[in-house]
Design a protein around this motif. Structure first.
Motif, PDB file in Angstrom:
ATOM      1  N   ALA A  61      -5.708  -6.226 -11.280  1.00 42.15           N
ATOM      2  CA  ALA A  61      -4.369  -6.767 -11.053  1.00 42.15           C
ATOM      3  C   ALA A  61      -3.948  -6.506  -9.613  1.00 42.15           C
ATOM      4  CB  ALA A  61      -3.370  -6.139 -12.021  1.00 42.15           C
ATOM      5  N   GLY A  62      -4.323  -5.343  -9.081  1.00 42.99           N
ATOM      6  CA  GLY A  62      -4.051  -5.040  -7.674  1.00 42.99           C
ATOM      7  C   GLY A  62      -4.797  -5.967  -6.741  1.00 42.99           C
ATOM      8  N   ASP A  63      -6.062  -6.251  -7.085  1.00 47.65           N
ATOM      9  CA  ASP A  63      -6.850  -7.194  -6.280  1.00 47.65           C
ATOM     10  C   ASP A  63      -6.224  -8.587  -6.317  1.00 47.65           C
ATOM     11  OD1 ASP A  63      -8.622  -5.135  -5.786  1.00 47.65           O
ATOM     12  OD2 ASP A  63     -10.101  -5.803  -7.265  1.00 47.65           O
ATOM     13  N   LEU A  64      -5.743  -8.969  -7.485  1.00 43.06           N
ATOM     14  CA  LEU A  64      -5.087 -10.271  -7.614  1.00 43.06           C
ATOM     15  C   LEU A  64      -3.825 -10.315  -6.762  1.00 43.06           C
ATOM     16  CD1 LEU A  64      -4.738 -13.065  -8.907  1.00 43.06           C
ATOM     17  CD2 LEU A  64      -3.675 -11.938 -10.881  1.00 43.06           C
ATOM     18  N   LEU A  65      -3.047  -9.237  -6.780  1.00 41.60           N
ATOM     19  CA  LEU A  65      -1.828  -9.189  -5.974  1.00 41.60           C
ATOM     20  C   LEU A  65      -2.152  -9.324  -4.488  1.00 41.60           C
ATOM     21  CD1 LEU A  65       1.197  -8.787  -5.668  1.00 41.60           C
ATOM     22  CD2 LEU A  65       0.824  -6.307  -5.846  1.00 41.60           C
ATOM     23  N   THR A  66      -3.201  -8.655  -4.045  1.00 43.26           N
ATOM     24  CA  THR A  66      -3.624  -8.775  -2.644  1.00 43.26           C
ATOM     25  C   THR A  66      -4.001 -10.213  -2.313  1.00 43.26           C
ATOM     26  OG1 THR A  66      -4.428  -6.496  -2.564  1.00 43.26           O
ATOM     27  CG2 THR A  66      -5.324  -8.023  -0.937  1.00 43.26           C
ATOM     28  N   ALA A  67      -4.741 -10.851  -3.215  1.00 41.89           N
ATOM     29  CA  ALA A  67      -5.187 -12.228  -2.990  1.00 41.89           C
ATOM     30  C   ALA A  67      -4.020 -13.206  -2.987  1.00 41.89           C
ATOM     31  CB  ALA A  67      -6.207 -12.623  -4.059  1.00 41.89           C
ATOM     32  N   ILE A  68      -3.058 -12.995  -3.885  1.00 41.63           N
ATOM     33  CA  ILE A  68      -1.885 -13.872  -3.933  1.00 41.63           C
ATOM     34  C   ILE A  68      -1.038 -13.687  -2.675  1.00 41.63           C
ATOM     35  CG2 ILE A  68       0.296 -14.326  -5.125  1.00 41.63           C
ATOM     36  CD1 ILE A  68      -2.072 -15.452  -6.633  1.00 41.63           C
ATOM     37  N   ASN A  69      -0.907 -12.457  -2.239  1.00 39.90           N
ATOM     38  CA  ASN A  69      -0.143 -12.182  -1.021  1.00 39.90           C
ATOM     39  C   ASN A  69      -0.810 -12.832   0.195  1.00 39.90           C
ATOM     40  OD1 ASN A  69       2.192 -10.659   0.087  1.00 39.90           O
ATOM     41  ND2 ASN A  69       0.603  -9.610   1.260  1.00 39.90           N
ATOM     42  N   ASP A  70      -2.134 -12.767   0.242  1.00 36.55           N
ATOM     43  CA  ASP A  70      -2.875 -13.421   1.326  1.00 36.55           C
ATOM     44  C   ASP A  70      -2.658 -14.923   1.290  1.00 36.55           C
ATOM     45  OD1 ASP A  70      -3.850 -11.000   2.186  1.00 36.55           O
ATOM     46  OD2 ASP A  70      -5.839 -11.244   1.281  1.00 36.55           O
ATOM     47  N   GLN A  75      -1.789 -20.011   4.050  1.00 33.55           N
ATOM     48  CA  GLN A  75      -1.858 -21.057   3.031  1.00 33.55           C
ATOM     49  C   GLN A  75      -2.976 -22.050   3.368  1.00 33.55           C
ATOM     50  OE1 GLN A  75       2.165 -22.571   2.812  1.00 33.55           O
ATOM     51  NE2 GLN A  75       3.003 -20.509   2.495  1.00 33.55           N
ATOM     52  N   ASP A  76      -4.198 -21.675   2.967  1.00 40.05           N
ATOM     53  CA  ASP A  76      -5.321 -22.583   3.201  1.00 40.05           C
ATOM     54  C   ASP A  76      -6.251 -22.585   1.994  1.00 40.05           C
ATOM     55  OD1 ASP A  76      -6.952 -20.283   3.371  1.00 40.05           O
ATOM     56  OD2 ASP A  76      -6.959 -20.289   5.567  1.00 40.05           O
ATOM     57  N   ALA A  77      -7.273 -23.419   2.044  1.00 40.63           N
ATOM     58  CA  ALA A  77      -8.178 -23.604   0.913  1.00 40.63           C
ATOM     59  C   ALA A  77      -8.940 -22.328   0.577  1.00 40.63           C
ATOM     60  CB  ALA A  77      -9.158 -24.740   1.220  1.00 40.63           C
ATOM     61  N   THR A  78      -9.259 -21.547   1.585  1.00 42.84           N
ATOM     62  CA  THR A  78     -10.025 -20.316   1.349  1.00 42.84           C
ATOM     63  C   THR A  78      -9.198 -19.292   0.583  1.00 42.84           C
ATOM     64  OG1 THR A  78     -11.373 -20.652   3.336  1.00 42.84           O
ATOM     65  CG2 THR A  78     -11.232 -18.406   2.459  1.00 42.84           C
ATOM     66  N   THR A  79      -7.966 -19.064   1.044  1.00 40.52           N
ATOM     67  CA  THR A  79      -7.135 -18.071   0.355  1.00 40.52           C
ATOM     68  C   THR A  79      -6.752 -18.539  -1.047  1.00 40.52           C
ATOM     69  OG1 THR A  79      -5.161 -18.971   1.452  1.00 40.52           O
ATOM     70  CG2 THR A  79      -6.215 -17.038   2.462  1.00 40.52           C
ATOM     71  N   LEU A  80      -6.604 -19.846  -1.244  1.00 45.54           N
ATOM     72  CA  LEU A  80      -6.331 -20.367  -2.593  1.00 45.54           C
ATOM     73  C   LEU A  80      -7.536 -20.126  -3.492  1.00 45.54           C
ATOM     74  CD1 LEU A  80      -4.773 -21.875  -4.745  1.00 45.54           C
ATOM     75  CD2 LEU A  80      -5.503 -24.040  -3.690  1.00 45.54           C
ATOM     76  N   ALA A  81      -8.734 -20.420  -2.996  1.00 51.21           N
ATOM     77  CA  ALA A  81      -9.958 -20.194  -3.788  1.00 51.21           C
ATOM     78  C   ALA A  81     -10.112 -18.715  -4.116  1.00 51.21           C
ATOM     79  CB  ALA A  81     -11.177 -20.702  -3.023  1.00 51.21           C
ATOM     80  N   ASN A  82      -9.798 -17.856  -3.153  1.00 55.66           N
ATOM     81  CA  ASN A  82      -9.892 -16.410  -3.387  1.00 55.66           C
ATOM     82  C   ASN A  82      -8.897 -15.957  -4.452  1.00 55.66           C
ATOM     83  OD1 ASN A  82     -11.869 -16.210  -1.436  1.00 55.66           O
ATOM     84  ND2 ASN A  82     -10.484 -15.493   0.175  1.00 55.66           N
ATOM     85  N   ALA A  83      -7.697 -16.532  -4.433  1.00 55.48           N
ATOM     86  CA  ALA A  83      -6.684 -16.178  -5.425  1.00 55.48           C
ATOM     87  C   ALA A  83      -7.119 -16.605  -6.818  1.00 55.48           C
ATOM     88  CB  ALA A  83      -5.353 -16.824  -5.059  1.00 55.48           C
ATOM     89  N   HIS A 150      -0.567 -15.934 -17.770  1.00 53.46           N
ATOM     90  CA  HIS A 150      -0.602 -17.389 -17.943  1.00 53.46           C
ATOM     91  C   HIS A 150       0.410 -18.116 -17.077  1.00 53.46           C
ATOM     92  CE1 HIS A 150      -3.717 -17.042 -20.839  1.00 53.46           C
ATOM     93  NE2 HIS A 150      -3.000 -16.240 -21.598  1.00 53.46           N
ATOM     94  N   CYS A 151       1.482 -17.437 -16.709  1.00 54.51           N
ATOM     95  CA  CYS A 151       2.406 -18.001 -15.726  1.00 54.51           C
ATOM     96  C   CYS A 151       1.703 -18.120 -14.370  1.00 54.51           C
ATOM     97  CB  CYS A 151       3.653 -17.124 -15.621  1.00 54.51           C
ATOM     98  SG  CYS A 151       4.782 -17.592 -14.293  1.00 54.51           S
ATOM     99  N   ILE A 152       1.003 -17.061 -13.986  1.00 59.95           N
ATOM    100  CA  ILE A 152       0.257 -17.076 -12.730  1.00 59.95           C
ATOM    101  C   ILE A 152      -0.807 -18.165 -12.765  1.00 59.95           C
ATOM    102  CG2 ILE A 152      -1.296 -15.724 -11.241  1.00 59.95           C
ATOM    103  CD1 ILE A 152       0.182 -13.196 -12.408  1.00 59.95           C
ATOM    104  N   GLU A 153      -1.503 -18.253 -13.886  1.00 60.28           N
ATOM    105  CA  GLU A 153      -2.538 -19.279 -14.064  1.00 60.28           C
ATOM    106  C   GLU A 153      -1.953 -20.679 -13.906  1.00 60.28           C
ATOM    107  OE1 GLU A 153      -5.612 -20.789 -17.602  1.00 60.28           O
ATOM    108  OE2 GLU A 153      -3.835 -19.587 -18.060  1.00 60.28           O
ATOM    109  N   PHE A 154      -0.836 -20.937 -14.562  1.00 59.07           N
ATOM    110  CA  PHE A 154      -0.180 -22.248 -14.514  1.00 59.07           C
ATOM    111  C   PHE A 154       0.220 -22.596 -13.082  1.00 59.07           C
ATOM    112  CE2 PHE A 154       3.962 -24.540 -14.705  1.00 59.07           C
ATOM    113  CZ  PHE A 154       3.489 -25.750 -15.201  1.00 59.07           C
ATOM    114  N   LEU A 155       0.772 -21.621 -12.371  1.00 57.26           N
ATOM    115  CA  LEU A 155       1.200 -21.878 -11.002  1.00 57.26           C
ATOM    116  C   LEU A 155       0.009 -22.092 -10.061  1.00 57.26           C
ATOM    117  CD1 LEU A 155       4.064 -19.233 -10.781  1.00 57.26           C
ATOM    118  CD2 LEU A 155       4.346 -21.724 -10.779  1.00 57.26           C
ATOM    119  N   LEU A 156      -1.098 -21.428 -10.311  1.00 56.15           N
ATOM    120  CA  LEU A 156      -2.276 -21.570  -9.451  1.00 56.15           C
ATOM    121  C   LEU A 156      -3.022 -22.885  -9.665  1.00 56.15           C
ATOM    122  CD1 LEU A 156      -3.986 -18.045  -9.382  1.00 56.15           C
ATOM    123  CD2 LEU A 156      -3.066 -19.301  -7.417  1.00 56.15           C
ATOM    124  N   TRP A 157      -3.180 -23.276 -10.926  1.00 53.45           N
ATOM    125  CA  TRP A 157      -4.004 -24.450 -11.222  1.00 53.45           C
ATOM    126  C   TRP A 157      -3.185 -25.710 -11.513  1.00 53.45           C
ATOM    127  CZ3 TRP A 157      -6.313 -19.728 -12.096  1.00 53.45           C
ATOM    128  CH2 TRP A 157      -7.648 -19.589 -11.709  1.00 53.45           C
TER     129      TRP A 157
END
Length: 358
Positions: A61-70, A75-83, A150-157
């Motif tokens: 969850a901490g790794d996910l938070l770091t990725a979302i913050n990045d 805001q580019d394709a790489t950071t979105l893919a990482n998230a 699932h909220c995070i999932e919905f917002l990401l995809w």
């Protein structure tokens, strides 16, 4: 999942009270004189299965938070893919915790706050359309179906399953970050509730029958564990697979936006397998439920180990995406469901009675 949990809690209550226990056994055929000492089993499962799983949940969850913050900052394709990848990885230990969804994860409302489904996309969109400041404190106070994984999932995809950077609004970035911060707060709360420097529920569970304030006997702790295993198998076979299959509608699929359902279903069964074998990830076999079963019925032990493998493999053999397979490969989905139901049946009809007879 919150509606399903109400059913599960009711069922567990039935199982734990002998007067109305679904899996009650004939005392004449039980091993009520058993001298089996579950101390090592409960200690190993706590130390080498539950605690490392919860630790990984919090770390991921901490790794996910770091990725979302990045992603919010760059805001580019790489950071979105990482998230997106960080989200997939964060789901692995969570889904592998389903076989022990008791204690603080339930009593503190953590399961519901993290993993409720179906998601309320209407209310999420209403938050996005509002003028309210979206931060962690605000998301913490939202209903269970408008936050969590699932909220995070919905917002990401998104409904397209493939949102690109240009599809995100500034408020979606705010919601993503706040929802992930809220999730991380819950996973930290869960880990802290079990560790010795926190709520120390791990000791209360592992020391059942030896001064535990919650589990006055080893039998009660073993029942908790066995019933939770049964509940997990029941949810996979009779809800997570069954609902979208029967309705022929991917809207009932739990992880429909990330399309990660097959892997998550496999991890639900792996959670049962981890408890049964007394191990987590690549660690060697420890003392698990298998130790009890093998001592009473070696043939049953071997059979159940294979049933777990068969269920995991059959889920993996579903062709393509789960959302497509429920329409175009129903026979393969039904085959996987049958394997899961075999696991459920063995737990209910053969393993639970052994535990109830301790």
């Amino acid at each position: 999942k919150n509606m399903k949990k109400l059913y599960i809690q009711f069922l567990v209550g039935l199982l734990l009270f002998p007067a109305c226990k679904k899996n009650s056994i004939d005392p004449a055929n039980s091993d009520n004189g058993s001298t089996y000492n579950a101390s090592a089993l409960l200690s190993n499962i706590t130390t080498n299965v539950i605690l490392p799983t919860y630790s990984d949940i919090d770390t991921k969850a901490g790794d996910l938070l770091t990725a979302i913050n990045d992603f919010k900052n760059i805001q580019d394709a790489t950071t979105l893919a990482n998230a997106k990848q960080a989200f997939i990885e964060a789901r692995i230990p969570w889904e592998q915790s389903e076989a022990f969804a008791f204690g603080p994860v339930s009593t503190l409302g953590i399961d519901a706050a993290c993993d409720s489904w179906p998601l309320n996309a209407t209310d999420i969109n209403a938050v996005l359309a509002s003028a309210v400041t979206i931060d962690k404190n605000y998301v913490d106070g939202l209903s269970e179906t408008t936050k969590g994984y699932h909220c995070i999932e919905f917002l990401l995809w998104g409904n397209s399953h493939n949102k690109v950077v240009g599809d995100f609004t500034s408020r979606e970035y705010d919601y993503l970050l706040a929802a992930t911060q809220s999730l991380k707060g819950q996973t930290a709360l869960l880990l802290n509730a079990w560790i010795s420097t926190g709520g120390n529920f791990g000791k209360k569970f592992s020391k059942a029958g030896s001064g535990s304030s919650i589990y006055t006997s080893q039998r009660s702790a073993m029942q908790e564990l066995a019933n939770s295993n049964f509940d997990s198998a029941d949810e996979v076979g009779n809800s997570k697979i069954d609902k979208p299959l029967v309705e022929q509608n991917a809207a009932f699929e739990e992880s429909q936006w990330s399309q990660n359902s097959k892997a998550e279903l496999q991890d639900n069964i792996r959670s049962i397998q981890n408890v049964y074998l007394g191990k987590y990830n690549s660690g060697g076999n420890g003392i698990g439920m298998s130790d009890l079963v093998n001592g009473k019925n070696a043939e049953l032990d071997m059979k159940f180990k294979q049933e777990l493998i068969d269920a995991i493999n059959e889920i993996g053999a579903i062709p393509g995406l789960f959302s497509d397979a429920i329409i175009n490969n129903k026979s393969k989905v039904k085959s996987a469901q049958a394997k899961v139901r075999t696991v459920q049946s063995t737990l209910e009809e053969q393993i639970l009675p052994l535990v109830n007879g301790l």
